[in-house]
Motif scaffolding. Structure first.
Motif, PDB file in Angstrom:
ATOM      1  N   ALA A  88     -10.244 -55.964 -34.852  1.00  0.00           N
ATOM      2  CA  ALA A  88      -9.534 -54.998 -34.017  1.00  0.00           C
ATOM      3  C   ALA A  88      -8.023 -55.223 -34.112  1.00  0.00           C
ATOM      4  CB  ALA A  88     -10.011 -55.108 -32.573  1.00  0.00           C
ATOM      5  N   HIS A  89      -7.604 -56.483 -34.027  1.00  0.00           N
ATOM      6  CA  HIS A  89      -6.182 -56.804 -34.122  1.00  0.00           C
ATOM      7  C   HIS A  89      -5.656 -56.541 -35.535  1.00  0.00           C
ATOM      8  CE1 HIS A  89      -2.404 -58.895 -33.266  1.00  0.00           C
ATOM      9  NE2 HIS A  89      -2.569 -59.550 -34.404  1.00  0.00           N
ATOM     10  N   ALA A  90      -6.456 -56.896 -36.551  1.00  0.00           N
ATOM     11  CA  ALA A  90      -6.028 -56.692 -37.936  1.00  0.00           C
ATOM     12  C   ALA A  90      -5.801 -55.210 -38.222  1.00  0.00           C
ATOM     13  CB  ALA A  90      -7.067 -57.269 -38.889  1.00  0.00           C
ATOM     14  N   GLU A  91      -6.741 -54.382 -37.799  1.00  0.00           N
ATOM     15  CA  GLU A  91      -6.598 -52.946 -38.061  1.00  0.00           C
ATOM     16  C   GLU A  91      -5.395 -52.368 -37.328  1.00  0.00           C
ATOM     17  OE1 GLU A  91     -10.457 -51.583 -36.911  1.00  0.00           O
ATOM     18  OE2 GLU A  91     -11.295 -51.842 -38.945  1.00  0.00           O
ATOM     19  N   LYS A  92      -5.139 -52.844 -36.131  1.00  0.00           N
ATOM     20  CA  LYS A  92      -3.975 -52.390 -35.383  1.00  0.00           C
ATOM     21  C   LYS A  92      -2.682 -52.787 -36.090  1.00  0.00           C
ATOM     22  CE  LYS A  92      -2.020 -52.449 -30.702  1.00  0.00           C
ATOM     23  NZ  LYS A  92      -2.180 -52.981 -29.318  1.00  0.00           N
ATOM     24  N   ALA A  93      -2.726 -53.937 -36.796  1.00  0.00           N
ATOM     25  CA  ALA A  93      -1.550 -54.417 -37.535  1.00  0.00           C
ATOM     26  C   ALA A  93      -1.456 -53.783 -38.927  1.00  0.00           C
ATOM     27  CB  ALA A  93      -1.609 -55.930 -37.661  1.00  0.00           C
ATOM     28  N   GLY A  94      -2.414 -52.920 -39.266  1.00  0.00           N
ATOM     29  CA  GLY A  94      -2.380 -52.246 -40.560  1.00  0.00           C
ATOM     30  C   GLY A  94      -2.972 -53.045 -41.701  1.00  0.00           C
ATOM     31  N   VAL A  95      -3.740 -54.085 -41.385  1.00  0.00           N
ATOM     32  CA  VAL A  95      -4.390 -54.906 -42.413  1.00  0.00           C
ATOM     33  C   VAL A  95      -5.836 -54.437 -42.541  1.00  0.00           C
ATOM     34  CG1 VAL A  95      -5.074 -57.224 -43.113  1.00  0.00           C
ATOM     35  CG2 VAL A  95      -2.911 -56.873 -41.905  1.00  0.00           C
ATOM     36  N   SER A  96      -6.202 -53.953 -43.713  1.00  0.00           N
ATOM     37  CA  SER A  96      -7.534 -53.391 -43.907  1.00  0.00           C
ATOM     38  C   SER A  96      -8.564 -54.468 -44.212  1.00  0.00           C
ATOM     39  CB  SER A  96      -7.522 -52.376 -45.054  1.00  0.00           C
ATOM     40  OG  SER A  96      -7.316 -53.038 -46.293  1.00  0.00           O
ATOM     41  N   LEU A  97      -9.828 -54.116 -44.028  1.00  0.00           N
ATOM     42  CA  LEU A  97     -10.914 -55.033 -44.362  1.00  0.00           C
ATOM     43  C   LEU A  97     -10.896 -55.351 -45.856  1.00  0.00           C
ATOM     44  CD1 LEU A  97     -13.421 -56.623 -43.555  1.00  0.00           C
ATOM     45  CD2 LEU A  97     -14.763 -54.516 -43.786  1.00  0.00           C
ATOM     46  N   ALA A  98     -10.570 -54.371 -46.681  1.00  0.00           N
ATOM     47  CA  ALA A  98     -10.498 -54.597 -48.127  1.00  0.00           C
ATOM     48  C   ALA A  98      -9.442 -55.653 -48.458  1.00  0.00           C
ATOM     49  CB  ALA A  98     -10.189 -53.293 -48.848  1.00  0.00           C
ATOM     50  N   LYS A 112      -6.073 -65.412 -28.958  1.00  0.00           N
ATOM     51  CA  LYS A 112      -4.815 -66.113 -29.219  1.00  0.00           C
ATOM     52  C   LYS A 112      -4.553 -66.333 -30.703  1.00  0.00           C
ATOM     53  CE  LYS A 112      -3.861 -66.651 -24.844  1.00  0.00           C
ATOM     54  NZ  LYS A 112      -2.748 -65.886 -24.222  1.00  0.00           N
ATOM     55  N   VAL A 113      -5.582 -66.159 -31.536  1.00  0.00           N
ATOM     56  CA  VAL A 113      -5.437 -66.347 -32.980  1.00  0.00           C
ATOM     57  C   VAL A 113      -6.322 -65.314 -33.665  1.00  0.00           C
ATOM     58  CG1 VAL A 113      -7.231 -68.128 -33.027  1.00  0.00           C
ATOM     59  CG2 VAL A 113      -5.590 -68.010 -34.877  1.00  0.00           C
ATOM     60  N   THR A 114      -5.861 -64.843 -34.846  1.00  0.00           N
ATOM     61  CA  THR A 114      -6.555 -63.736 -35.502  1.00  0.00           C
ATOM     62  C   THR A 114      -7.541 -64.170 -36.575  1.00  0.00           C
ATOM     63  OG1 THR A 114      -4.544 -62.446 -35.154  1.00  0.00           O
ATOM     64  CG2 THR A 114      -6.177 -61.494 -36.610  1.00  0.00           C
ATOM     65  N   ILE A 115      -7.255 -65.252 -37.281  1.00  0.00           N
ATOM     66  CA  ILE A 115      -8.147 -65.735 -38.339  1.00  0.00           C
ATOM     67  C   ILE A 115      -8.398 -67.219 -38.145  1.00  0.00           C
ATOM     68  CG2 ILE A 115      -8.501 -66.054 -40.824  1.00  0.00           C
ATOM     69  CD1 ILE A 115      -6.604 -63.778 -41.371  1.00  0.00           C
ATOM     70  N   VAL A 116      -9.655 -67.616 -38.182  1.00  0.00           N
ATOM     71  CA  VAL A 116     -10.021 -69.039 -38.157  1.00  0.00           C
ATOM     72  C   VAL A 116     -11.106 -69.287 -39.201  1.00  0.00           C
ATOM     73  CG1 VAL A 116      -9.406 -69.410 -35.732  1.00  0.00           C
ATOM     74  CG2 VAL A 116     -11.726 -68.705 -36.324  1.00  0.00           C
ATOM     75  N   PRO A 117     -11.057 -70.446 -39.875  1.00  0.00           N
ATOM     76  CA  PRO A 117     -12.153 -70.807 -40.770  1.00  0.00           C
ATOM     77  C   PRO A 117     -13.251 -71.501 -39.976  1.00  0.00           C
ATOM     78  CG  PRO A 117     -10.422 -72.450 -40.915  1.00  0.00           C
ATOM     79  CD  PRO A 117      -9.973 -71.438 -39.895  1.00  0.00           C
ATOM     80  N   ASP A 118     -14.505 -71.177 -40.272  1.00  0.00           N
ATOM     81  CA  ASP A 118     -15.591 -71.872 -39.581  1.00  0.00           C
ATOM     82  C   ASP A 118     -16.871 -71.755 -40.396  1.00  0.00           C
ATOM     83  OD1 ASP A 118     -16.764 -73.434 -37.534  1.00  0.00           O
ATOM     84  OD2 ASP A 118     -15.521 -72.400 -36.045  1.00  0.00           O
ATOM     85  N   ALA A 122     -20.520 -64.317 -32.177  1.00  0.00           N
ATOM     86  CA  ALA A 122     -21.179 -63.070 -31.804  1.00  0.00           C
ATOM     87  C   ALA A 122     -21.286 -62.935 -30.289  1.00  0.00           C
ATOM     88  CB  ALA A 122     -22.569 -63.001 -32.438  1.00  0.00           C
ATOM     89  N   GLY A 123     -21.474 -64.057 -29.616  1.00  0.00           N
ATOM     90  CA  GLY A 123     -21.643 -64.025 -28.167  1.00  0.00           C
ATOM     91  C   GLY A 123     -20.366 -64.121 -27.374  1.00  0.00           C
ATOM     92  N   ASN A 124     -19.291 -64.631 -27.982  1.00  0.00           N
ATOM     93  CA  ASN A 124     -18.079 -64.914 -27.211  1.00  0.00           C
ATOM     94  C   ASN A 124     -16.861 -64.073 -27.570  1.00  0.00           C
ATOM     95  OD1 ASN A 124     -18.582 -67.524 -25.437  1.00  0.00           O
ATOM     96  ND2 ASN A 124     -19.657 -67.836 -27.379  1.00  0.00           N
ATOM     97  N   ALA A 125     -16.820 -63.498 -28.755  1.00  0.00           N
ATOM     98  CA  ALA A 125     -15.687 -62.659 -29.143  1.00  0.00           C
ATOM     99  C   ALA A 125     -15.966 -61.230 -28.703  1.00  0.00           C
ATOM    100  CB  ALA A 125     -15.465 -62.737 -30.650  1.00  0.00           C
ATOM    101  N   LYS A 126     -15.301 -60.764 -27.653  1.00  0.00           N
ATOM    102  CA  LYS A 126     -15.584 -59.465 -27.056  1.00  0.00           C
ATOM    103  C   LYS A 126     -14.686 -58.369 -27.633  1.00  0.00           C
ATOM    104  CE  LYS A 126     -18.452 -61.646 -24.352  1.00  0.00           C
ATOM    105  NZ  LYS A 126     -19.906 -61.587 -24.589  1.00  0.00           N
ATOM    106  N   PHE A 127     -14.490 -58.390 -28.927  1.00  0.00           N
ATOM    107  CA  PHE A 127     -13.682 -57.387 -29.617  1.00  0.00           C
ATOM    108  C   PHE A 127     -14.220 -57.273 -31.035  1.00  0.00           C
ATOM    109  CE2 PHE A 127     -11.450 -61.495 -29.180  1.00  0.00           C
ATOM    110  CZ  PHE A 127     -11.540 -61.953 -30.497  1.00  0.00           C
ATOM    111  N   GLY A 128     -13.809 -56.241 -31.742  1.00  0.00           N
ATOM    112  CA  GLY A 128     -14.280 -56.060 -33.101  1.00  0.00           C
ATOM    113  C   GLY A 128     -13.909 -57.241 -33.975  1.00  0.00           C
ATOM    114  N   ASN A 129     -14.888 -57.818 -34.652  1.00  0.00           N
ATOM    115  CA  ASN A 129     -14.630 -58.977 -35.495  1.00  0.00           C
ATOM    116  C   ASN A 129     -15.553 -58.944 -36.697  1.00  0.00           C
ATOM    117  OD1 ASN A 129     -17.141 -60.823 -34.853  1.00  0.00           O
ATOM    118  ND2 ASN A 129     -16.378 -60.127 -32.849  1.00  0.00           N
ATOM    119  N   THR A 130     -15.235 -59.741 -37.696  1.00  0.00           N
ATOM    120  CA  THR A 130     -16.081 -59.808 -38.882  1.00  0.00           C
ATOM    121  C   THR A 130     -15.829 -61.107 -39.630  1.00  0.00           C
ATOM    122  OG1 THR A 130     -16.858 -58.538 -40.802  1.00  0.00           O
ATOM    123  CG2 THR A 130     -14.474 -58.736 -40.532  1.00  0.00           C
TER     124      THR A 130
END
Length: 450
Positions: free
Chosen positions: A157-167, A287-293, A302-310
């Protein structure tokens, strides 16, 4: 601080003692005389699937019952250590590559190779690397149970708002010199308290509202989700093969990777090492947009991020490829078990298709047997989660967790060294060269193998 640490240690010992009392419990009076195999694991999310496996196993083997105990990660290892000493450890327990060298060195594990040969098990149904990693000098200490890889969790959700596409997110590249397109994306996703991203000349790196990326920590000797994927995509190799010496922590390609990670907080792109307490929690709080895990965290996000994520694959490095650690657990048998044959039958069932299919349908982890990953992906897909990035990483360049004797000491040396860099106290190269010298003293001369 010291009193707090002592109190925490006391609570852990009490929790371990309670668990061990349960493990040592006797069969209730009047119960049918059946061999009881005590089994312990740490992951509560996986517990229902393995309870089902235990029920199915006992249905097929009515003379054997399975007593399952579960404890969180830290209490788990405390309970095991206490159990080994007091003689009441579980017969079978989930083992981790970071702990197994110490258990092997102290002769706490049963060699399963004779059982494998006797029962003519086909080990080709598992990934080759996960077969080899639980073997040493002809001895086998487990059968492949599952696998995991690392990917990037993104606030879409934040990435798309910033103009960063999934591609764009799926095709990022990285290098330690300027960070490649990965760092450019991180800058676009980082916002100061006035809403300016890090590409804006007026960006205030001292007052950041949303960080673009967060390194989870020092990562110790393995750097599983912290730095290993970047370093290996840069051509680094920790060791030539499991148990092989020397380790290569003084490799310049690792040093420049750690140095790049250490540079991000000063640019305002990541929180400082001291303030990055929990990257999953920081992500869930926006508070952060990208994390490695790792793939073991799919359910958490899936249970804790209440916004569009991938999930997206890791960036392509200077080697021209993506890279991820391929880690896998196993079930090991304690040498003190009094029901070794029954324990072996349970281990064999845990590694079999019937049990691993149960695990796959639960979607809690990727089972080790070839062909079951797609079942797991479909389970997540039905819940709105695309976890295919992990399978993409499994099919990319993968590498194993470094394995050597004196693992706890190596871990401590590397944790201190990398922490000193991330805290800005030392440059990466001298810190890692010094760490390598200490590790060489622990493990023997350069190039020696035991």
């Amino acid at each position: 601080m010291a009193s707090r640490s002592k109190a925490m240690a006391l609570r852990m010992r009490r929790a371990a003692a309670a668990l061990l009392v349960g493990l040592a419990g006797a069969t209730p009076a009047g119960a049918a005389p059946a061999a009881q195999v005590r089994y312990m694991l740490w992951d509560s999310i996986q517990l229902p699937a393995y309870r089902q496996c235990a029920a199915d196993f006992t249905h097929q083997n009515p003379g054997i019952t399975i007593k399952i105990m579960q404890a969180g990660w830290f209490d788990y290892w405390t309970a095991l250590s206490t159990g080994f000493i007091s003689g009441v450890a579980p017969d079978v327990f989930v083992n981790h590559l970071s702990k197994y060298p110490e258990f092997e060195a102290n002769e706490l594990l049963v060699d399963l190779a004779p059982y494998v040969r006797r029962d003519k098990l086909d080990l080709s149904i598992y990934p080759k690397g996960l077969v080899e990693v639980w073997e040493r000098n002809g001895h086998r200490y487990g059968l492949p149970k599952d696998w995991d890889t690392v990917a990037l969790m993104v606030n879409l959700a934040h990435a798309e708002k910033a103009g960063v596409s999934l591609a764009e997110l799926r095709q990022m590249n990285w290098n330690p010199k300027d960070g490649g397109s990965f760092e450019q994306v991180i800058k676009r996703l980082t916002l100061d308290t006035h809403g300016r991203n890090a590409l804006d000349a007026a960006f205030d790196s001292r007052h950041v509202a949303v960080y673009g990326y967060q390194n989870p920590g020092a990562g110790g000797a393995a750097g599983q989700v912290e730095w290993s994927h970047l370093a290996h995509s840069n051509g680094y190799r920790s060791q030539a093969a499991p148990w092989a010496l020397p380790l290569h922590y003084d490799d310049p390609r690792l040093a420049e990777t750690i140095a790049w990670l250490a540079s991000l907080p000063a640019k305002g792109l990541s929180a400082s090492y001291e303030n990055a307490v929990s990257t999953p929690a920081m992500f869930a709080a926006g508070k952060v947009t990208i994390v490695p895990d790792g793939s073991w965290m799919i359910s958490y996000f899936a249970g804790n991020a209440k916004f569009g994520n991938t999930w997206v694959p890791l960036p392509i490095g200077p080697s021209g490829r993506r890279a991820s650690m391929l880690n896998g657990l196993t079930d090991s048998m304690w040498v003190g078990s009094k029901v070794k044959e029954e324990a072996w039958q349970w281990i064999k069932y845990l590694a079999s298709a019937p049990c691993q299919q149960v695990v796959a349908r639960a979607g809690v982890t990727f089972p080790a047997i070839h062909g079951l990953a797609d079942t797991v992906l479909e389970v997540h897909r039905r819940h709105g989660v695309d976890a295919s990035a992990f399978l993409e990483m499994e099919r990319s360049q993968t590498f194993l967790m470094p394995i050597a004797e004196n693992g706890a000491q190596v871990e401590a040396v590397m944790k201190r060294a990398i922490e000193s860099v991330l805290l800005g106290r030392r440059p990466a190269t001298p810190a890692l060269v010094e760490a390598q010298q200490k590790i060489d003293k622990l493990l023997g001369p350069r190039g020696a193998a035991r």
